[in-house]
Design a protein around this motif. Structure first.
Motif, PDB file in Angstrom:
ATOM      1  N   LEU A 131       0.829  -1.202   0.000  1.00 45.09           N
ATOM      2  CA  LEU A 131       0.000   0.000   0.000  1.00 45.09           C
ATOM      3  C   LEU A 131       0.867   1.257   0.000  1.00 45.09           C
ATOM      4  O   LEU A 131       0.568   2.217  -0.714  1.00 45.09           O
ATOM      5  CB  LEU A 131      -0.921   0.001   1.213  1.00 45.09           C
ATOM      6  CG  LEU A 131      -1.923  -1.154   1.309  1.00 45.09           C
ATOM      7  CD1 LEU A 131      -2.735  -1.058   2.590  1.00 45.09           C
ATOM      8  CD2 LEU A 131      -2.834  -1.203   0.096  1.00 45.09           C
ATOM      9  N   LEU A 134       2.329   1.779  -3.536  1.00 47.27           N
ATOM     10  CA  LEU A 134       1.280   2.263  -4.441  1.00 47.27           C
ATOM     11  C   LEU A 134       0.999   3.748  -4.202  1.00 47.27           C
ATOM     12  O   LEU A 134       0.868   4.526  -5.156  1.00 47.27           O
ATOM     13  CB  LEU A 134       0.005   1.441  -4.267  1.00 47.27           C
ATOM     14  CG  LEU A 134       0.047   0.002  -4.779  1.00 47.27           C
ATOM     15  CD1 LEU A 134      -1.197  -0.761  -4.336  1.00 47.27           C
ATOM     16  CD2 LEU A 134       0.185  -0.033  -6.296  1.00 47.27           C
ATOM     17  N   GLU A 135       0.918   4.139  -2.940  1.00 50.84           N
ATOM     18  CA  GLU A 135       0.637   5.539  -2.623  1.00 50.84           C
ATOM     19  C   GLU A 135       1.781   6.459  -3.042  1.00 50.84           C
ATOM     20  O   GLU A 135       1.543   7.556  -3.565  1.00 50.84           O
ATOM     21  CB  GLU A 135       0.351   5.674  -1.129  1.00 50.84           C
ATOM     22  CG  GLU A 135      -0.987   5.072  -0.727  1.00 50.84           C
ATOM     23  CD  GLU A 135      -1.156   4.944   0.778  1.00 50.84           C
ATOM     24  OE1 GLU A 135      -0.266   5.428   1.523  1.00 50.84           O
ATOM     25  OE2 GLU A 135      -2.151   4.336   1.212  1.00 50.84           O
ATOM     26  N   GLU A 138       1.618   6.749  -6.791  1.00 51.41           N
ATOM     27  CA  GLU A 138       0.471   7.564  -7.182  1.00 51.41           C
ATOM     28  C   GLU A 138       0.778   9.044  -6.969  1.00 51.41           C
ATOM     29  O   GLU A 138       0.382   9.895  -7.784  1.00 51.41           O
ATOM     30  CB  GLU A 138      -0.759   7.184  -6.368  1.00 51.41           C
ATOM     31  CG  GLU A 138      -1.997   7.989  -6.755  1.00 51.41           C
ATOM     32  CD  GLU A 138      -3.146   7.850  -5.776  1.00 51.41           C
ATOM     33  OE1 GLU A 138      -4.300   8.034  -6.207  1.00 51.41           O
ATOM     34  OE2 GLU A 138      -2.895   7.556  -4.583  1.00 51.41           O
ATOM     35  N   SER A 143      -3.128   8.644 -10.834  1.00 48.83           N
ATOM     36  CA  SER A 143      -3.906   7.417 -11.019  1.00 48.83           C
ATOM     37  C   SER A 143      -5.214   7.767 -11.704  1.00 48.83           C
ATOM     38  O   SER A 143      -5.614   8.938 -11.761  1.00 48.83           O
ATOM     39  CB  SER A 143      -4.185   6.733  -9.671  1.00 48.83           C
ATOM     40  OG  SER A 143      -5.034   7.548  -8.862  1.00 48.83           O
ATOM     41  N   HIS A 150     -12.050   1.805  -8.412  1.00 49.73           N
ATOM     42  CA  HIS A 150     -10.766   1.594  -7.762  1.00 49.73           C
ATOM     43  C   HIS A 150      -9.662   2.359  -8.490  1.00 49.73           C
ATOM     44  O   HIS A 150      -9.723   2.552  -9.698  1.00 49.73           O
ATOM     45  CB  HIS A 150     -10.424   0.103  -7.726  1.00 49.73           C
ATOM     46  CG  HIS A 150     -11.365  -0.700  -6.893  1.00 49.73           C
ATOM     47  ND1 HIS A 150     -12.545  -1.202  -7.390  1.00 49.73           N
ATOM     48  CD2 HIS A 150     -11.319  -1.066  -5.588  1.00 49.73           C
ATOM     49  CE1 HIS A 150     -13.185  -1.859  -6.439  1.00 49.73           C
ATOM     50  NE2 HIS A 150     -12.468  -1.787  -5.334  1.00 49.73           N
ATOM     51  N   LYS A 151      -8.639   2.749  -7.739  1.00 49.07           N
ATOM     52  CA  LYS A 151      -7.542   3.532  -8.315  1.00 49.07           C
ATOM     53  C   LYS A 151      -6.591   2.623  -9.100  1.00 49.07           C
ATOM     54  O   LYS A 151      -6.262   1.521  -8.657  1.00 49.07           O
ATOM     55  CB  LYS A 151      -6.769   4.252  -7.201  1.00 49.07           C
ATOM     56  CG  LYS A 151      -7.582   5.313  -6.485  1.00 49.07           C
ATOM     57  CD  LYS A 151      -6.760   6.035  -5.450  1.00 49.07           C
ATOM     58  CE  LYS A 151      -6.421   5.133  -4.266  1.00 49.07           C
ATOM     59  NZ  LYS A 151      -5.703   5.874  -3.191  1.00 49.07           N
ATOM     60  N   LEU A 152      -6.137   3.143 -10.248  1.00 49.24           N
ATOM     61  CA  LEU A 152      -5.225   2.396 -11.113  1.00 49.24           C
ATOM     62  C   LEU A 152      -4.090   3.310 -11.550  1.00 49.24           C
ATOM     63  O   LEU A 152      -4.318   4.406 -12.068  1.00 49.24           O
ATOM     64  CB  LEU A 152      -5.977   1.875 -12.343  1.00 49.24           C
ATOM     65  CG  LEU A 152      -5.199   0.976 -13.299  1.00 49.24           C
ATOM     66  CD1 LEU A 152      -4.813  -0.335 -12.620  1.00 49.24           C
ATOM     67  CD2 LEU A 152      -6.025   0.706 -14.555  1.00 49.24           C
ATOM     68  N   MET A 177      -5.752  -4.066  -0.334  1.00 49.01           N
ATOM     69  CA  MET A 177      -5.802  -3.166  -1.487  1.00 49.01           C
ATOM     70  C   MET A 177      -7.238  -2.748  -1.792  1.00 49.01           C
ATOM     71  O   MET A 177      -7.505  -1.565  -2.042  1.00 49.01           O
ATOM     72  CB  MET A 177      -5.185  -3.843  -2.713  1.00 49.01           C
ATOM     73  CG  MET A 177      -3.672  -3.937  -2.685  1.00 49.01           C
ATOM     74  SD  MET A 177      -3.002  -4.834  -4.107  1.00 49.01           S
ATOM     75  CE  MET A 177      -3.529  -3.768  -5.473  1.00 49.01           C
ATOM     76  N   TRP A 182      -7.689   0.369  -4.040  1.00 53.89           N
ATOM     77  CA  TRP A 182      -6.775   0.083  -5.142  1.00 53.89           C
ATOM     78  C   TRP A 182      -7.274  -1.079  -5.993  1.00 53.89           C
ATOM     79  O   TRP A 182      -7.737  -2.081  -5.472  1.00 53.89           O
ATOM     80  CB  TRP A 182      -5.379  -0.258  -4.617  1.00 53.89           C
ATOM     81  CG  TRP A 182      -4.644   0.933  -4.101  1.00 53.89           C
ATOM     82  CD1 TRP A 182      -4.461   1.300  -2.802  1.00 53.89           C
ATOM     83  CD2 TRP A 182      -3.999   1.929  -4.897  1.00 53.89           C
ATOM     84  NE1 TRP A 182      -3.740   2.463  -2.729  1.00 53.89           N
ATOM     85  CE2 TRP A 182      -3.430   2.871  -4.000  1.00 53.89           C
ATOM     86  CE3 TRP A 182      -3.831   2.115  -6.265  1.00 53.89           C
ATOM     87  CZ2 TRP A 182      -2.720   3.984  -4.438  1.00 53.89           C
ATOM     88  CZ3 TRP A 182      -3.121   3.220  -6.706  1.00 53.89           C
ATOM     89  CH2 TRP A 182      -2.569   4.135  -5.796  1.00 53.89           C
ATOM     90  N   ASN A 186      -3.051  -3.255 -10.402  1.00 48.66           N
ATOM     91  CA  ASN A 186      -1.805  -2.547 -10.110  1.00 48.66           C
ATOM     92  C   ASN A 186      -0.668  -3.494  -9.753  1.00 48.66           C
ATOM     93  O   ASN A 186       0.498  -3.112  -9.840  1.00 48.66           O
ATOM     94  CB  ASN A 186      -2.005  -1.596  -8.917  1.00 48.66           C
ATOM     95  CG  ASN A 186      -2.843  -0.395  -9.266  1.00 48.66           C
ATOM     96  OD1 ASN A 186      -2.425   0.466 -10.024  1.00 48.66           O
ATOM     97  ND2 ASN A 186      -4.039  -0.329  -8.692  1.00 48.66           N
TER      98      ASN A 186
END
Length: 202
Positions: A131, A134-135, A138, A143, A150-152, A177, A182, A186
């Protein structure tokens, strides 16, 4: 290609790697297990059953020295200007790698490539490290939102988690996720000995 076989070195024999890796290839195409590929070729007469990608590992990154880690990363992008390339990014500081190197100094190269950079955190506590990465990515790359809300990450960058992956941790990560908003797309997983040979297998 979402569950990659990293298991050869984590099993008791070449035969174990071949048989377990062949079973993995029934459902997945991504493997670094040469024994499995040869096993399937010899016994099932399949010439091409699995695929891999260019990928760095810790010794190829740390051999450049800490002060030249970004140069090692740049070298990967330059040597493989097209297609998918994976780069282990936690040799020294995964957060610096995501924000300063991938997300700043090398960002233009990544976005201009005809392909995908796969960032590999290979240490840290699960699921938090996934996580966090990913953050961080991003924050630098942005994203979009999927049809399911959901975020991609942009198509030029993805993540692979290859440390501590078994059937239980894989589910734990995907649940975390989802709860954090998320998209599963990803992330890919790499699994070692836990994929091919573990004491709970029948």
């Amino acid at each position: 290609f979402k569950l990659h076989d990293f298991g050869f070195r984590g099993v008791s024999s070449t035969e174990s790697a071949a048989i377990g890796g062949a079973a993995h290839l029934v459902n997945f195409l991504g493997t670094d297990n040469m024994a499995a590929l040869m096993f399937v070729k010899d016994h099932y007469h399949e010439t091409i059953t699995g695929f891999s990608i260019p990928a760095s590992e810790h010794s190829t990154m740390t051999s450049w020295g800490r002060e030249h880690e970004v140069d090692a990363m740049r070298n990967m992008l330059e040597k493989y200007p097209k297609g998918i390339v994976a780069c282990v990014s936690d040799s020294y500081d995964i957060y610096q790698a995501c924000e300063k190197y991938w997300g700043t100094e090398l960002k233009a190269m990544i976005e201009a490539r005809d392909g995908v950079l796969v960032v590999r955190p290979d240490s840290g506590e699960l699921p938090g490290i996934v996580l966090d990465v990913l953050e961080k990515l991003e924050g630098k790359f942005g994203s979009s939102m999927t049809s399911t809300g959901h975020k991609l990450l942009p198509p030029c960058i993805r993540v692979i988690q290859g440390d501590g992956i078994d059937i239980k941790s894989l589910e734990m990560i995907l649940v975390a996720m989802t709860e954090a908003g998320w998209a599963a797309d990803n992330l890919a997983f790499g699994s070692g000995g836990a994929l091919l040979q573990k004491l709970h297998r029948d």
